[in-house]
Design a protein around this motif. Structure first.
Motif, PDB file in Angstrom:
ATOM      1  N   VAL A   1       0.739  -1.304  -0.134  1.00 25.79           N
ATOM      2  CA  VAL A   1       0.053   0.147   0.051  1.00 25.79           C
ATOM      3  C   VAL A   1       0.939   1.261   0.081  1.00 25.79           C
ATOM      4  O   VAL A   1       0.865   2.103  -0.496  1.00 25.79           O
TER       5      VAL A   1
ATOM      6  N   HIS B   1       1.703   6.756  -6.957  1.00 23.51           N
ATOM      7  CA  HIS B   1       0.288   7.568  -7.389  1.00 23.51           C
ATOM      8  C   HIS B   1       0.260   9.081  -6.870  1.00 23.51           C
ATOM      9  O   HIS B   1      -0.384   9.874  -7.740  1.00 23.51           O
TER      10      HIS B   1
ATOM     11  N   GLU C   1      -4.926   2.543   0.278  1.00 24.38           N
ATOM     12  CA  GLU C   1      -4.204   3.591  -0.047  1.00 24.38           C
ATOM     13  C   GLU C   1      -4.804   4.897   0.094  1.00 24.38           C
ATOM     14  O   GLU C   1      -4.211   6.121   0.424  1.00 24.38           O
TER      15      GLU C   1
ATOM     16  N   ARG D   1      -6.740  -0.247  -3.014  1.00 27.04           N
ATOM     17  CA  ARG D   1      -7.263   1.101  -3.204  1.00 27.04           C
ATOM     18  C   ARG D   1      -7.859   1.742  -2.176  1.00 27.04           C
ATOM     19  O   ARG D   1      -7.504   3.017  -1.678  1.00 27.04           O
TER      20      ARG D   1
ATOM     21  N   ARG E   1       2.358   1.669  -3.758  1.00 25.60           N
ATOM     22  CA  ARG E   1       1.279   2.451  -4.459  1.00 25.60           C
ATOM     23  C   ARG E   1       1.066   3.734  -4.055  1.00 25.60           C
ATOM     24  O   ARG E   1       0.840   4.679  -5.162  1.00 25.60           O
ATOM     25  N   ALA E   2       0.935   4.204  -2.974  1.00 26.05           N
ATOM     26  CA  ALA E   2       0.409   5.389  -2.560  1.00 26.05           C
ATOM     27  C   ALA E   2       1.842   6.442  -3.020  1.00 26.05           C
ATOM     28  O   ALA E   2       1.389   7.719  -3.576  1.00 26.05           O
TER      29      ALA E   2
END
Length: 336
Positions: free
Chosen positions: A259, A266, A332, A329, A262-263
């Protein structure tokens, strides 16, 4: 703000170090703190292990333990193997790297491109179930089989402290013009956190050096458990740990590491590896406690390019970590 780069250097080895220090202004909704990232992926081998490899080789050349015909045998989860493969190629040494099934395919391909011989352990240590112990056992076997062979043994080699004291941490302080309030560093051999803490102590800094470990890792009194992600954590305490002194240890679950990674990509466009995701997760777990004006540096050890088929692949994450894309998601979005 970035470290000084762009100067001509004599050969690829001269490009090791002076990696960028970049501001992360979008990672958190706390606009009253400063977050910086030390991007070690900008080393020529793609990771902080370039620094370690050079320091260990320099030490071996200085003490006369290397000859023109020496073969190097080392255990690696990937990054050190890439760094050593390149340096051994340049010096004319044969390099044998012992890996386990968790190693990324791209990493093995890189080592092979540099001429390394890859040795794979196919089963964990029967007593502990640990892959690192199995890798180190194979290293010992190969040292007996291969004439004039040595191992730098990254798990006990103090050159790692030198590399990160004189390199990584010194560069951070130089770029900022002062020491930060907090430093977050993922741990495996503990060479990076140990070296950074050593430099901070030498200049009398009040920085809190926070070591980020994996849940299931035994570092600094942790309890052994299942770990899926390579690159940080350990199944057996390395010898270097005795002289590495983080002020605090934060343990992060594999899912939280994913997570965090991914954060980071993004929100900031920074594609970090699994350990970088763990560092972000540890930061975000603590960020609500920081006083206004706090300055934080995250050391991101490598790029996520080798993890595109694992932590950045929804199907792989669901199969191996039991977390579906929707939950990824959701978590996140909650990481603020």
């Amino acid at each position: 703000m970035t470290s000084g780069r762009g100067k001509p250097v004599a050969g690829i080895t001269g490009a090791v170090g002076n990696t960028p220090l970049v501001r992360l202004a979008r990672l958190s909704d706390r606009d009253d703190i400063l977050i910086w990232a030390k991007l070690e992926e900008f080393n020529p081998g793609g990771s902080a292990k370039d620094r370690t490899a050079l320091a260990m080789i320099d030490a071996a050349l200085s003490d006369g333990s290397m000859t023109a015909k020496t073969s190097i045998v080392e255990s690696s989860s990937g990054n050190l193997g890439v760094a050593l493969a390149r340096e051994c190629l340049l010096h004319g040494w044969a390099f044998h790297c012992v890996v386990d099934p968790r190693v990324n395919r791209r990493t093995v391909a890189l080592m092979s491109a540099f001429g390394a011989t890859i040795h794979r352990v196919t089963a964990p240590d029967p007593k502990t179930g640990d892959w690192l112990i199995a890798r180190r056992a194979m290293v010992r076997e190969l040292l007996m089989e291969i004439p004039d062979s040595v191992s730098f043994d990254q798990y006990s080699n103090p050159a790692a402290f030198t590399a990160h004291a004189a390199g990584t941490m010194s560069e951070i302080v130089s770029d900022l013009g002062h020491a930060p309030d907090l430093l977050f560093v993922a741990m495996s051999t503990t060479g990076t956190i140990g070296g950074c803490a050593r430099h901070l102590a030498s200049i009398g800094a009040r920085t809190l050096a926070i070591g980020v470990d994996a849940e299931g890792s035994v570092l600094f009194g942790g309890s052994r458990g299942t770990r899926v992600l390579p690159g940080f954590g350990a199944g057996v305490a390395p010898e270097l740990e005795k002289n590495a002194h983080p002020h605090e240890v934060v343990r992060v679950a594999d899912t939280a590491s994913v997570v965090g990674a991914r954060a980071l990509v993004h929100r900031e466009g920074v594609l970090a590896g699994a350990s970088g995701g763990a560092v972000v997760a540890a930061l975000m777990e603590r960020i609500g406690d920081f006083a206004p004006g706090t300055e934080v540096v995250l050391v991101l050890h490598d790029s996520g390019a080798s993890y595109l088929e694992t932590i950045y692949d929804d199907a792989w994450v669901e199969e191996n970590l039991g977390m579906c894309a929707g939950e990824l998601r959701r978590r996140e979005e909650l990481m603020t």
